[in-house]
Design a protein around this motif. Structure first.
Motif, PDB file in Angstrom:
ATOM      1  N   PHE A   1       0.812  -1.198   0.000  1.00 43.40           N
ATOM      2  CA  PHE A   1       0.000   0.000   0.000  1.00 43.40           C
ATOM      3  C   PHE A   1       0.852   1.256   0.000  1.00 43.40           C
ATOM      4  O   PHE A   1       0.676   2.143  -0.819  1.00 43.40           O
ATOM      5  N   GLY A   2       1.864   1.309   0.898  1.00 41.81           N
ATOM      6  CA  GLY A   2       2.662   2.515   1.036  1.00 41.81           C
ATOM      7  C   GLY A   2       3.365   2.905  -0.242  1.00 41.81           C
ATOM      8  O   GLY A   2       3.168   4.006  -0.757  1.00 41.81           O
ATOM      9  N   SER A   3       4.166   1.970  -0.829  1.00 38.47           N
ATOM     10  CA  SER A   3       4.980   2.369  -1.975  1.00 38.47           C
ATOM     11  C   SER A   3       4.117   2.624  -3.210  1.00 38.47           C
ATOM     12  O   SER A   3       4.415   3.509  -4.001  1.00 38.47           O
ATOM     13  N   LEU A   4       3.004   1.896  -3.362  1.00 34.78           N
ATOM     14  CA  LEU A   4       2.132   2.163  -4.513  1.00 34.78           C
ATOM     15  C   LEU A   4       1.588   3.577  -4.437  1.00 34.78           C
ATOM     16  O   LEU A   4       1.543   4.303  -5.439  1.00 34.78           O
ATOM     17  N   SER A   5       1.188   4.002  -3.237  1.00 34.08           N
ATOM     18  CA  SER A   5       0.671   5.356  -3.094  1.00 34.08           C
ATOM     19  C   SER A   5       1.747   6.388  -3.407  1.00 34.08           C
ATOM     20  O   SER A   5       1.474   7.410  -4.040  1.00 34.08           O
ATOM     21  N   VAL A   6       2.995   6.107  -2.961  1.00 32.86           N
ATOM     22  CA  VAL A   6       4.100   7.031  -3.244  1.00 32.86           C
ATOM     23  C   VAL A   6       4.263   7.217  -4.748  1.00 32.86           C
ATOM     24  O   VAL A   6       4.338   8.337  -5.260  1.00 32.86           O
ATOM     25  N   TYR A   7       4.275   6.089  -5.501  1.00 35.35           N
ATOM     26  CA  TYR A   7       4.487   6.198  -6.943  1.00 35.35           C
ATOM     27  C   TYR A   7       3.294   6.831  -7.644  1.00 35.35           C
ATOM     28  O   TYR A   7       3.457   7.548  -8.627  1.00 35.35           O
ATOM     29  N   LEU A   8       2.087   6.580  -7.130  1.00 34.07           N
ATOM     30  CA  LEU A   8       0.897   7.203  -7.722  1.00 34.07           C
ATOM     31  C   LEU A   8       0.977   8.718  -7.573  1.00 34.07           C
ATOM     32  O   LEU A   8       0.734   9.477  -8.533  1.00 34.07           O
ATOM     33  N   LEU A   9       1.361   9.154  -6.378  1.00 38.68           N
ATOM     34  CA  LEU A   9       1.507  10.595  -6.127  1.00 38.68           C
ATOM     35  C   LEU A   9       2.583  11.179  -7.037  1.00 38.68           C
ATOM     36  O   LEU A   9       2.405  12.247  -7.642  1.00 38.68           O
ATOM     37  N   ALA A  10       3.729  10.446  -7.166  1.00 35.97           N
ATOM     38  CA  ALA A  10       4.812  10.934  -8.028  1.00 35.97           C
ATOM     39  C   ALA A  10       4.338  11.036  -9.469  1.00 35.97           C
ATOM     40  O   ALA A  10       4.658  12.004 -10.173  1.00 35.97           O
ATOM     41  N   ALA A  11       3.533  10.049  -9.931  1.00 32.66           N
ATOM     42  CA  ALA A  11       3.054  10.065 -11.314  1.00 32.66           C
ATOM     43  C   ALA A  11       2.175  11.288 -11.553  1.00 32.66           C
ATOM     44  O   ALA A  11       2.310  11.974 -12.569  1.00 32.66           O
TER      45      ALA A  11
ATOM     46  N   ILE B   1      10.506  18.023 -24.150  1.00 29.94           N
ATOM     47  CA  ILE B   1      10.857  17.359 -22.889  1.00 29.94           C
ATOM     48  C   ILE B   1       9.619  17.277 -21.999  1.00 29.94           C
ATOM     49  O   ILE B   1       9.376  16.259 -21.352  1.00 29.94           O
ATOM     50  N   ALA B   2       8.807  18.331 -22.005  1.00 34.11           N
ATOM     51  CA  ALA B   2       7.592  18.326 -21.175  1.00 34.11           C
ATOM     52  C   ALA B   2       6.664  17.186 -21.577  1.00 34.11           C
ATOM     53  O   ALA B   2       6.145  16.466 -20.714  1.00 34.11           O
ATOM     54  N   ILE B   3       6.468  17.005 -22.906  1.00 39.89           N
ATOM     55  CA  ILE B   3       5.625  15.882 -23.356  1.00 39.89           C
ATOM     56  C   ILE B   3       6.219  14.574 -22.885  1.00 39.89           C
ATOM     57  O   ILE B   3       5.516  13.665 -22.432  1.00 39.89           O
ATOM     58  N   ASN B   4       7.566  14.476 -22.974  1.00 40.45           N
ATOM     59  CA  ASN B   4       8.232  13.240 -22.587  1.00 40.45           C
ATOM     60  C   ASN B   4       8.289  13.050 -21.079  1.00 40.45           C
ATOM     61  O   ASN B   4       8.783  12.030 -20.617  1.00 40.45           O
ATOM     62  N   ILE B   5       7.833  14.043 -20.313  1.00 38.47           N
ATOM     63  CA  ILE B   5       7.700  13.853 -18.868  1.00 38.47           C
ATOM     64  C   ILE B   5       6.268  13.468 -18.528  1.00 38.47           C
ATOM     65  O   ILE B   5       6.027  12.661 -17.624  1.00 38.47           O
ATOM     66  N   ILE B   6       5.299  14.014 -19.294  1.00 35.14           N
ATOM     67  CA  ILE B   6       3.901  13.592 -19.085  1.00 35.14           C
ATOM     68  C   ILE B   6       3.762  12.102 -19.411  1.00 35.14           C
ATOM     69  O   ILE B   6       3.089  11.362 -18.697  1.00 35.14           O
ATOM     70  N   GLY B   7       4.431  11.647 -20.497  1.00 34.34           N
ATOM     71  CA  GLY B   7       4.325  10.251 -20.924  1.00 34.34           C
ATOM     72  C   GLY B   7       4.683   9.272 -19.823  1.00 34.34           C
ATOM     73  O   GLY B   7       3.850   8.455 -19.420  1.00 34.34           O
ATOM     74  N   PRO B   8       5.930   9.320 -19.266  1.00 33.51           N
ATOM     75  CA  PRO B   8       6.263   8.425 -18.166  1.00 33.51           C
ATOM     76  C   PRO B   8       5.320   8.559 -16.979  1.00 33.51           C
ATOM     77  O   PRO B   8       5.092   7.574 -16.259  1.00 33.51           O
ATOM     78  N   GLY B   9       4.738   9.758 -16.744  1.00 35.14           N
ATOM     79  CA  GLY B   9       3.758   9.902 -15.676  1.00 35.14           C
ATOM     80  C   GLY B   9       2.573   8.978 -15.907  1.00 35.14           C
ATOM     81  O   GLY B   9       2.139   8.256 -15.004  1.00 35.14           O
ATOM     82  N   VAL B  10       2.069   8.987 -17.157  1.00 38.77           N
ATOM     83  CA  VAL B  10       0.927   8.123 -17.486  1.00 38.77           C
ATOM     84  C   VAL B  10       1.332   6.650 -17.378  1.00 38.77           C
ATOM     85  O   VAL B  10       0.606   5.824 -16.816  1.00 38.77           O
ATOM     86  N   PHE B  11       2.540   6.317 -17.909  1.00 40.96           N
ATOM     87  CA  PHE B  11       3.015   4.930 -17.826  1.00 40.96           C
ATOM     88  C   PHE B  11       3.112   4.484 -16.370  1.00 40.96           C
ATOM     89  O   PHE B  11       2.792   3.343 -16.042  1.00 40.96           O
ATOM     90  N   LEU B  12       3.568   5.401 -15.502  1.00 41.97           N
ATOM     91  CA  LEU B  12       3.750   5.056 -14.087  1.00 41.97           C
ATOM     92  C   LEU B  12       2.404   4.701 -13.458  1.00 41.97           C
ATOM     93  O   LEU B  12       2.310   3.729 -12.696  1.00 41.97           O
ATOM     94  N   ILE B  13       1.344   5.457 -13.819  1.00 45.50           N
ATOM     95  CA  ILE B  13       0.017   5.117 -13.299  1.00 45.50           C
ATOM     96  C   ILE B  13      -0.368   3.707 -13.750  1.00 45.50           C
ATOM     97  O   ILE B  13      -0.868   2.890 -12.961  1.00 45.50           O
ATOM     98  N   MET B  14      -0.081   3.400 -15.054  1.00 47.33           N
ATOM     99  CA  MET B  14      -0.454   2.079 -15.563  1.00 47.33           C
ATOM    100  C   MET B  14       0.313   0.970 -14.852  1.00 47.33           C
ATOM    101  O   MET B  14      -0.247  -0.090 -14.537  1.00 47.33           O
ATOM    102  N   VAL B  15       1.618   1.203 -14.586  1.00 47.35           N
ATOM    103  CA  VAL B  15       2.413   0.153 -13.936  1.00 47.35           C
ATOM    104  C   VAL B  15       1.977  -0.018 -12.481  1.00 47.35           C
ATOM    105  O   VAL B  15       1.947  -1.137 -11.960  1.00 47.35           O
ATOM    106  N   VAL B  16       1.601   1.084 -11.809  1.00 45.50           N
ATOM    107  CA  VAL B  16       1.074   0.976 -10.439  1.00 45.50           C
ATOM    108  C   VAL B  16      -0.203   0.148 -10.448  1.00 45.50           C
ATOM    109  O   VAL B  16      -0.408  -0.734  -9.604  1.00 45.50           O
ATOM    110  N   MET B  17      -1.070   0.383 -11.469  1.00 46.23           N
ATOM    111  CA  MET B  17      -2.308  -0.398 -11.545  1.00 46.23           C
ATOM    112  C   MET B  17      -2.008  -1.875 -11.812  1.00 46.23           C
ATOM    113  O   MET B  17      -2.711  -2.754 -11.311  1.00 46.23           O
TER     114      MET B  17
END
Lengths: 309, 104
Positions: B6-16, B38-54
């Motif tokens: 629970f803890g680390s998933l929430s951390v990564y969700l917040l970071a995403a 670069i901004a687009i390429n930072i939004i992208g990993p944010g979305v990927f991070l949400i998917m990997v957390v899920m």
């Protein structure tokens, strides 16, 4: 606080700090260097989150090839002064605040927020695995259950390459002269490139039962080609040579042939017969690896000599 | 809170989510095309991070989401390569136009 949570907190914090400096560092070159570091941290986070395929792909693509892309661009772009000048607009600020606050509220609180971190039990993929033809679930999804995505992705790569080619046929873009290469770099590349090709081949072969597969292998072989090309050990790929065009389109062509023949002779588009699926998947993976490697290499370092017709 | 993830998933969700809004802020305020890329390429990993957390909600992690992110990574790098070529071409055009104006 458990030690694991501490690692996660540090990685997340590093990620955010590096992302911020990639956006707002005063000079473009610093920003690009920060962006490469960003890719490395993202790869570490994928490894932490139990996604070895993503960690491999991100380390090769996100940190390696994107880095070369940006450094190559930095070499060709004229020196710019301050590049962090910002727009000031009330409407944009309002939109930004609205979108971010609603994102945070939607995904962190309420029923959706609860869902995002609650364990779920989903066995549909495990139930379908015996018919997949490969043991490793990610490869099975990429090349069997959701083969459409992979086919379209190969087409996206070809589309991007033809977009880049338009820039070289419409107007001649002058290239800066190739800088003299550092002898140590040449020597090092001669050791590194064969190793990259071998590791790429291993990942391809291993992809049916463990993390790895066509994308990671293709990216590694592309990076071998890129390093060899940078030090001048590899001749230009030359788009006018038929073999280059063949290699770029081989993956998509084989995939389309399989799609059409499954439509005519079997149960429908990309619905492989169970007895043949292992062979079909391996054949597609081999050709896709070659196509991905050549296309990525051309996208990243292809210049006038490679791409004009 | 009994679940160890629970803890680390929430951390990564917040970071995403922070990554996505940071990238959005960059996209909206910065003028330099490279920074916007670069901004687009930072939004992208944010979305990927949400998917990997899920994906991490189940054990073993959901392979379908991982496969989608692998596809997304390759599409993102090819789009970035094309965008960088366009930026280089447009900046070169702009600089040759300026030099023509300066020397009549």
């Amino acid at each position: 606080m458990t030690p694991e949570l501490l690692i996660d907190l540090i990685l997340a914090l590093l990620l955010l700090i590096i992302a911020w400096s990639a956006l707002f560092a005063p000079s473009r070159r610093d920003a690009m260097a920060m962006f490469i570091a960003f890719g490395v941290i993202v790869a570490l986070i994928w490894a932490r989150l139990g996604a070895p395929d993503l960690a491999l792909a991100e380390a090769a693509i996100g940190a390696g090839l994107t880095g070369v892309l940006f450094l190559n661009a930095a070499r060709q772009l004229p020196q710019a002064g301050r590049t962090t000048i910002r727009h000031k607009s009330t409407i944009k600020a309002a939109i930004f605040v609205f979108v971010s606050i609603s994102l945070f509220i939607l995904l962190l609180s309420g029923p959706t927020g609860e869902q995002m971190v609650t364990p779920v039990d989903n066995n549909r993929l495990a139930d379908a695995m015996p018919d997949a033809g490969v043991i490793y679930p990610v490869t099975a999804v990429l090349l069997n259950f959701r083969a459409w995505d992979t086919l379209l992705e190969l087409l996206v790569l070809i589309l991007a390459l033809s977009g880049v080619r338009q820039l070289y046929t419409s107007a001649h873009i002058s290239e800066p002269a190739q800088a003299n290469t550092w002898p140590l770099l040449t020597g090092w590349t001669q050791v590194l490139a064969p190793m990259l090709v071998i590791i790429g081949g291993f990942l391809l072969w291993n992809g049916s039962k463990a993390p790895g597969g066509a994308f990671q292998a293709g990216a590694l072989i592309a990076s071998a080609a890129v390093t060899l090309r940078i030090v001048g050990l590899l001749p230009p790929f030359r788009w006018s040579f038929w073999l280059t065009r063949m290699l770029v389109s081989a993956g998509a062509l084989l995939f389309l042939t399989v799609a059409v023949s499954t439509f005519i002779f079997a149960d429908g588009w990309l619905n492989y017969p169970v007895s043949l699926s292992a062979r079909i998947i391996i054949a597609i993976e081999i050709f896709a690896t070659i196509s991905i490697a050549v296309t990525l290499a051309l996208l990243i370092i292809g210049d006038h000599e490679d791409l004009h017709t | 809170m009994s679940d160890p993830h629970f803890g680390s998933l929430s951390v990564y969700l917040l970071a995403a989510l922070t990554l996505i809004s940071m990238g959005l802020y960059g996209m909206m305020t910065l003028r330099d095309p490279i920074r916007r890329l670069i901004a687009i390429n930072i939004i992208g990993p944010g979305v990927f991070l949400i998917m990997v957390v899920m994906a991490k909600r189940q054990d073993p992690p959901d392979a379908i989401l991982h496969a989608l992110v692998v596809t997304g990574l390759v599409v993102a790098v090819s789009a970035t390569a094309f965008a960088l070529r366009l930026i280089i071409a447009s900046e070169k055009n702009a600089s040759t136009d300026h030099s023509r104006q300066d020397t009549p």
